[in-house]
Structure formats: structure tokens, C-alpha cells
Design a protein around this motif. Structure first.
Motif, PDB file in Angstrom:
ATOM      1  N   HIS A   5       0.824  -1.208   0.000  1.00 29.80           N
ATOM      2  CA  HIS A   5       0.000   0.000   0.000  1.00 29.80           C
ATOM      3  C   HIS A   5       0.858   1.258   0.000  1.00 29.80           C
ATOM      4  O   HIS A   5       0.539   2.229  -0.691  1.00 29.80           O
ATOM      5  N   ALA A   6       1.949   1.241   0.737  1.00 30.76           N
ATOM      6  CA  ALA A   6       2.862   2.389   0.721  1.00 30.76           C
ATOM      7  C   ALA A   6       3.424   2.595  -0.685  1.00 30.76           C
ATOM      8  O   ALA A   6       3.511   3.719  -1.179  1.00 30.76           O
ATOM      9  N   TYR A   7       3.786   1.494  -1.347  1.00 32.87           N
ATOM     10  CA  TYR A   7       4.280   1.571  -2.719  1.00 32.87           C
ATOM     11  C   TYR A   7       3.222   2.161  -3.649  1.00 32.87           C
ATOM     12  O   TYR A   7       3.497   3.071  -4.432  1.00 32.87           O
ATOM     13  N   LEU A   8       1.999   1.651  -3.557  1.00 28.65           N
ATOM     14  CA  LEU A   8       0.927   2.121  -4.432  1.00 28.65           C
ATOM     15  C   LEU A   8       0.565   3.581  -4.165  1.00 28.65           C
ATOM     16  O   LEU A   8       0.071   4.266  -5.056  1.00 28.65           O
ATOM     17  N   GLY A  10       2.853   5.751  -3.458  1.00 25.30           N
ATOM     18  CA  GLY A  10       4.053   6.522  -3.782  1.00 25.30           C
ATOM     19  C   GLY A  10       4.846   6.931  -2.561  1.00 25.30           C
ATOM     20  O   GLY A  10       5.551   7.940  -2.574  1.00 25.30           O
ATOM     21  N   GLU A  11       4.776   6.133  -1.494  1.00 24.95           N
ATOM     22  CA  GLU A  11       5.419   6.496  -0.232  1.00 24.95           C
ATOM     23  C   GLU A  11       6.654   5.658   0.076  1.00 24.95           C
ATOM     24  O   GLU A  11       7.115   5.650   1.221  1.00 24.95           O
ATOM     25  N   THR A  12       7.205   4.966  -0.916  1.00 21.66           N
ATOM     26  CA  THR A  12       8.401   4.154  -0.677  1.00 21.66           C
ATOM     27  C   THR A  12       9.604   4.785  -1.363  1.00 21.66           C
ATOM     28  O   THR A  12       9.471   5.551  -2.311  1.00 21.66           O
ATOM     29  N   ASP A  13      10.779   4.421  -0.880  1.00 28.37           N
ATOM     30  CA  ASP A  13      11.991   4.879  -1.547  1.00 28.37           C
ATOM     31  C   ASP A  13      12.180   4.071  -2.832  1.00 28.37           C
ATOM     32  O   ASP A  13      11.475   3.089  -3.070  1.00 28.37           O
ATOM     33  N   GLN A  14      13.129   4.483  -3.647  1.00 27.21           N
ATOM     34  CA  GLN A  14      13.317   3.846  -4.956  1.00 27.21           C
ATOM     35  C   GLN A  14      13.716   2.377  -4.841  1.00 27.21           C
ATOM     36  O   GLN A  14      13.260   1.544  -5.631  1.00 27.21           O
ATOM     37  N   THR A  15      14.545   2.056  -3.871  1.00 25.60           N
ATOM     38  CA  THR A  15      14.977   0.668  -3.699  1.00 25.60           C
ATOM     39  C   THR A  15      13.784  -0.229  -3.366  1.00 25.60           C
ATOM     40  O   THR A  15      13.599  -1.292  -3.969  1.00 25.60           O
ATOM     41  N   THR A  16      12.964   0.214  -2.423  1.00 24.85           N
ATOM     42  CA  THR A  16      11.786  -0.562  -2.049  1.00 24.85           C
ATOM     43  C   THR A  16      10.813  -0.650  -3.216  1.00 24.85           C
ATOM     44  O   THR A  16      10.248  -1.714  -3.482  1.00 24.85           O
ATOM     45  N   ALA A  17      10.634   0.442  -3.928  1.00 19.16           N
ATOM     46  CA  ALA A  17       9.725   0.450  -5.074  1.00 19.16           C
ATOM     47  C   ALA A  17      10.166  -0.575  -6.115  1.00 19.16           C
ATOM     48  O   ALA A  17       9.343  -1.318  -6.660  1.00 19.16           O
ATOM     49  N   ARG A  18      11.455  -0.658  -6.399  1.00 20.53           N
ATOM     50  CA  ARG A  18      11.960  -1.636  -7.371  1.00 20.53           C
ATOM     51  C   ARG A  18      11.714  -3.065  -6.886  1.00 20.53           C
ATOM     52  O   ARG A  18      11.331  -3.940  -7.657  1.00 20.53           O
ATOM     53  N   ARG A  19      11.905  -3.296  -5.597  1.00 20.68           N
ATOM     54  CA  ARG A  19      11.692  -4.630  -5.045  1.00 20.68           C
ATOM     55  C   ARG A  19      10.212  -5.015  -5.122  1.00 20.68           C
ATOM     56  O   ARG A  19       9.877  -6.156  -5.449  1.00 20.68           O
ATOM     57  N   VAL A  20       9.345  -4.066  -4.820  1.00 24.91           N
ATOM     58  CA  VAL A  20       7.909  -4.353  -4.881  1.00 24.91           C
ATOM     59  C   VAL A  20       7.497  -4.620  -6.325  1.00 24.91           C
ATOM     60  O   VAL A  20       6.761  -5.572  -6.604  1.00 24.91           O
ATOM     61  N   LEU A  32      -3.070  -9.070  -7.844  1.00 26.79           N
ATOM     62  CA  LEU A  32      -4.513  -8.876  -7.723  1.00 26.79           C
ATOM     63  C   LEU A  32      -4.844  -7.906  -6.597  1.00 26.79           C
ATOM     64  O   LEU A  32      -5.741  -7.073  -6.729  1.00 26.79           O
ATOM     65  N   GLU A  33      -4.115  -7.988  -5.483  1.00 21.14           N
ATOM     66  CA  GLU A  33      -4.322  -7.064  -4.372  1.00 21.14           C
ATOM     67  C   GLU A  33      -3.995  -5.638  -4.799  1.00 21.14           C
ATOM     68  O   GLU A  33      -4.711  -4.695  -4.460  1.00 21.14           O
ATOM     69  N   ALA A  34      -2.927  -5.468  -5.559  1.00 27.28           N
ATOM     70  CA  ALA A  34      -2.553  -4.145  -6.052  1.00 27.28           C
ATOM     71  C   ALA A  34      -3.640  -3.588  -6.964  1.00 27.28           C
ATOM     72  O   ALA A  34      -4.003  -2.406  -6.864  1.00 27.28           O
ATOM     73  N   ASP A  35      -4.164  -4.428  -7.842  1.00 27.81           N
ATOM     74  CA  ASP A  35      -5.254  -3.994  -8.733  1.00 27.81           C
ATOM     75  C   ASP A  35      -6.483  -3.591  -7.929  1.00 27.81           C
ATOM     76  O   ASP A  35      -7.114  -2.567  -8.203  1.00 27.81           O
ATOM     77  N   ARG A  36      -6.823  -4.409  -6.943  1.00 23.44           N
ATOM     78  CA  ARG A  36      -8.002  -4.146  -6.114  1.00 23.44           C
ATOM     79  C   ARG A  36      -7.848  -2.823  -5.350  1.00 23.44           C
ATOM     80  O   ARG A  36      -8.752  -2.002  -5.321  1.00 23.44           O
ATOM     81  N   TYR A  37      -6.685  -2.626  -4.770  1.00 23.81           N
ATOM     82  CA  TYR A  37      -6.429  -1.397  -4.025  1.00 23.81           C
ATOM     83  C   TYR A  37      -6.503  -0.186  -4.962  1.00 23.81           C
ATOM     84  O   TYR A  37      -7.074   0.846  -4.620  1.00 23.81           O
ATOM     85  N   GLY A  38      -5.944  -0.324  -6.155  1.00 22.02           N
ATOM     86  CA  GLY A  38      -5.989   0.764  -7.131  1.00 22.02           C
ATOM     87  C   GLY A  38      -7.409   1.114  -7.534  1.00 22.02           C
ATOM     88  O   GLY A  38      -7.766   2.290  -7.658  1.00 22.02           O
ATOM     89  N   GLU A  39      -8.238   0.082  -7.728  1.00 23.56           N
ATOM     90  CA  GLU A  39      -9.642   0.328  -8.083  1.00 23.56           C
ATOM     91  C   GLU A  39     -10.381   1.049  -6.959  1.00 23.56           C
ATOM     92  O   GLU A  39     -11.167   1.966  -7.204  1.00 23.56           O
ATOM     93  N   ILE A  40     -10.137   0.626  -5.743  1.00 24.49           N
ATOM     94  CA  ILE A  40     -10.786   1.267  -4.589  1.00 24.49           C
ATOM     95  C   ILE A  40     -10.336   2.719  -4.480  1.00 24.49           C
ATOM     96  O   ILE A  40     -11.139   3.635  -4.311  1.00 24.49           O
ATOM     97  N   LYS A  41      -9.040   2.928  -4.581  1.00 25.62           N
ATOM     98  CA  LYS A  41      -8.490   4.278  -4.466  1.00 25.62           C
ATOM     99  C   LYS A  41      -9.059   5.192  -5.553  1.00 25.62           C
ATOM    100  O   LYS A  41      -9.463   6.325  -5.284  1.00 25.62           O
ATOM    101  N   ASN A  42      -9.114   4.695  -6.780  1.00 26.74           N
ATOM    102  CA  ASN A  42      -9.664   5.487  -7.881  1.00 26.74           C
ATOM    103  C   ASN A  42     -11.143   5.786  -7.664  1.00 26.74           C
ATOM    104  O   ASN A  42     -11.605   6.896  -7.934  1.00 26.74           O
ATOM    105  N   SER A  43     -11.866   4.806  -7.174  1.00 28.07           N
ATOM    106  CA  SER A  43     -13.289   5.001  -6.913  1.00 28.07           C
ATOM    107  C   SER A  43     -13.508   6.086  -5.869  1.00 28.07           C
ATOM    108  O   SER A  43     -14.369   6.950  -6.022  1.00 28.07           O
ATOM    109  N   LEU A  44     -12.711   6.031  -4.823  1.00 29.84           N
ATOM    110  CA  LEU A  44     -12.856   7.024  -3.758  1.00 29.84           C
ATOM    111  C   LEU A  44     -12.412   8.412  -4.214  1.00 29.84           C
ATOM    112  O   LEU A  44     -12.960   9.416  -3.764  1.00 29.84           O
ATOM    113  N   THR A  45     -11.453   8.464  -5.116  1.00 30.22           N
ATOM    114  CA  THR A  45     -10.965   9.743  -5.623  1.00 30.22           C
ATOM    115  C   THR A  45     -11.972  10.391  -6.567  1.00 30.22           C
ATOM    116  O   THR A  45     -12.150  11.603  -6.559  1.00 30.22           O
TER     117      THR A  45
END
Length: 80
Positions: A5-8, A10-20, A32-45
Motif C-alpha cells: 500500500h505504501a508503494y501504491l 508513492g510512499e516508498t523509496d526507490q529501492t523498495t519500489a523496485r523490489r515491490v 490482484l491485491e494491487a489492482d483491487r487497491y488501485g480500483e478502490i483508491k480510484n473510486s474514492l478519488t
């Protein structure tokens, strides 16, 4: 889960982002969890009033995070 969730958000450093990103390429469950979280976030936005399914999904996610501890999700993310 928190790292994902931190990665999605944009709250991680570059090293962590690459690993994720590398992990997401090979892990269907986390992808699938990333997709689901993105859909929820977009819906709420997009809307003043979130969709009922988004609220239910967020509630379910929150409850699942309360049930599991770091030892349960630590191995699911690289370096976690």
C-alpha cells in the motif's frame, strides 16, 4: 500488505519500489491485491460518495489486517 500500500501510494523509496515491482511481476496474489487497491483508491478519488462495494472492500481489508500480524505477511513481500 503495508509495504504494498505504501508503494501504491508513492510512499516508498526507490529501492523498495523496485523490489515491490519485481515481486508484483511474479506474484499473482499481490498483483490482484494491487489492482483491487488501485480500483478502490480510484473510486474514492472520483466520487463524493464512494461505491458501496468499495466501502465493504475497505472494511474487509481493514478487518483482515487486524486479524493477521507481521509474521503472517512478512514473507509475502521481498525483504519483508
Amino acid at each position: 500488505m503495508r509495504v504494498l500500500h505504501a508503494y501504491l501510494d508513492g510512499e516508498t523509496d526507490q529501492t523498495t519500489a523496485r523490489r515491490v515491482m519485481a515481486h508484483l511481476e511474479g506474484c499473482r496474489d499481490c498483483g490482484l491485491e494491487a489492482d483491487r487497491y488501485g480500483e478502490i483508491k480510484n473510486s474514492l478519488t472520483r466520487r463524493d460518495q464512494p461505491d458501496a462495494w468499495a466501502v465493504a472492500d475497505l472494511r474487509s481489508l481493514g478487518e483482515s489486517l487486524l486479524r493477521i500480524g507481521p509474521a503472517d505477511w512478512r514473507g509475502r513481500m521481498p525483504g519483508g
